[in-house]
Enzyme design. Structure first.
Site, short mmCIF file in Angstrom:
data_model
loop_
_atom_site.label_atom_id
_atom_site.label_comp_id
_atom_site.label_asym_id
_atom_site.label_seq_id
_atom_site.Cartn_x
_atom_site.Cartn_y
_atom_site.Cartn_z
N PRO A 79 0.75 -1.17 -0.14
CG PRO A 79 0.13 -1.28 2.11
CD PRO A 79 0.62 -1.83 1.36
CD GLU A 136 0.64 -6.40 10.89
OE1 GLU A 136 1.03 -5.36 10.55
OE2 GLU A 136 -0.44 -6.76 11.18
NE ARG A 150 -8.56 -4.42 -20.62
CZ ARG A 150 -9.02 -3.22 -21.23
NH1 ARG A 150 -7.90 -2.38 -21.29
NH2 ARG A 150 -10.03 -3.07 -21.98
CG ASP A 203 -10.40 0.49 -23.03
OD1 ASP A 203 -11.50 0.44 -23.17
OD2 ASP A 203 -9.64 -0.62 -23.21
N1 SAH Z 1 1.41 -3.28 7.30
C1 SAH Z 1 1.45 -2.97 6.06
C2 SAH Z 1 0.24 -3.48 5.14
C3 SAH Z 1 0.17 -5.02 5.39
S1 SAH Z 1 -1.15 -5.34 4.32
C4 SAH Z 1 1.47 -1.34 5.86
O1 SAH Z 1 0.67 -0.75 6.75
O2 SAH Z 1 2.05 -0.80 5.00
C5 SAH Z 1 -0.44 -7.15 3.65
C6 SAH Z 1 0.09 -7.10 2.21
O3 SAH Z 1 -0.84 -6.77 1.28
C7 SAH Z 1 1.14 -5.98 1.81
O4 SAH Z 1 2.36 -6.38 2.40
C8 SAH Z 1 0.83 -5.96 0.36
O5 SAH Z 1 1.50 -6.95 -0.08
C9 SAH Z 1 -0.38 -6.15 0.31
N2 SAH Z 1 -1.08 -4.92 0.15
C10 SAH Z 1 -2.21 -4.46 0.91
N3 SAH Z 1 -2.74 -3.22 0.58
C11 SAH Z 1 -2.25 -3.20 -0.73
C12 SAH Z 1 -2.29 -2.19 -1.54
N4 SAH Z 1 -3.31 -1.07 -1.66
N5 SAH Z 1 -1.86 -2.16 -2.86
C13 SAH Z 1 -1.07 -3.48 -3.12
N6 SAH Z 1 -0.83 -4.37 -2.10
C14 SAH Z 1 -1.36 -4.25 -1.00
#
Ligand code: SAH
Length: 226
Positions: free
Chosen positions: A88, A115, A153, A168
């Site tokens: 994220p 996590e 795609r 698109d």
């Molecule tokens: N503790 C981390 C979140 C972990 S969520 C933080 O706060 O940054 C668990 C996993 O889900 C992450 O390691 C990532 O691989 C994935 N993930 C979660 N949200 C995501 C998002 N918005 N985009 C891409 N991958 C995501």
């Protein structure tokens, strides 16, 4: 093109990768997508891939060793793989980036879970972090599948009609959004299809669609500002 997903949950990836346009592109040999499970590189009877965080705190962390083993195996399989990691905190995936990724020979997408992944993987392998939006998922699998879908795609021959990718939304040819579309029946619950679309006058149809594209894009800009 080849795409390798590194995921401890390969089952959750199967159906989206086997179905519809992505599945067809794979069957036609336009893209070779493989799921690699770091568990195969995990030691011990239970093939553990996660452990408690050093320093305390909630949840589990994906261990470096099984991921490194899996990455070494996958990265060695082509001359210039591009390593991406779901997070994220990463750069937001958009259409322009998807277009760029679609030109690569080999993408490797590392999926976090729980996590997240032991930070030493980031230090050692320097993946490009990407996010699919400002919210937190339980794992990177859905994000990796979104990336696969957006990229596949765009591969030549993946869509039935190559023109669809040109008009698109976000395609960079004219206004940002695509026009609305309709199909049979001509009338549905009292709502008729716009007259122009059944007129057979292609110049007029394109004029109307172009107007609708501009209108929709302007509306989105307005709502983004308010
Ligand atoms: N503790 C981390 C979140 C972990 S969520 C933080 O706060 O940054 C668990 C996993 O889900 C992450 O390691 C990532 O691989 C994935 N993930 C979660 N949200 C995501 C998002 N918005 N985009 C891409 N991958 C995501």
């Amino acid at each position: 093109m080849r795409i390798d997903l590194i995921t401890a949950f390969p089952d959750s990836c199967r159906s989206p990768l086997d179905t519809s346009i992505v599945g067809r592109a794979r069957r036609r040999g336009l893209v070779d997508i493989r799921c690699n499970d770091p568990r195969a590189w995990a030691g011990g009877w239970h093939r553990k891939v996660d452990d408690r965080p050093f320093g305390g705190g909630p949840g589990m962390v994906m261990m470096a060793e099984p991921i490194a083993g899996c990455l070494d195996f996958v990265l060695a399989q082509s001359p210039a793989p591009l390593l991406l990691m779901t997070s994220p905190q990463g750069r937001r995936l958009d259409q322009a980036w998807a277009r760029e990724l679609a030109t690569r020979e080999h993408l490797v997408v590392l999926c976090g879970h729980y996590e997240g992944i032991d930070e030493r993987i980031v230090e050692l392998y320097g993946p490009q972090l990407f996010s699919i939006g400002d919210y937190v998922l339980t794992g990177g699998e859905l994000a990796a599948l979104v990336l696969c879908d957006a990229v596949v795609r765009l591969l030549p021959g993946a869509l039935g009609n190559a023109d669809s990718a040109v008009s698109d939304s976000f395609s960079g040819n004219g206004p940002a959004f695509d026009h609305p579309c309709y199909t049979r029946p001509r009338e549905f619950r009292g709502l008729p299809v716009p007259e122009t679309l059944i007129s057979g006058d292609h110049a007029d149809i394109e004029k109307k669609r172009s107007h609708q594209r501009q209108e929709r894009s302007a509306q989105r800009e307005d709502s983004a500002q308010s």
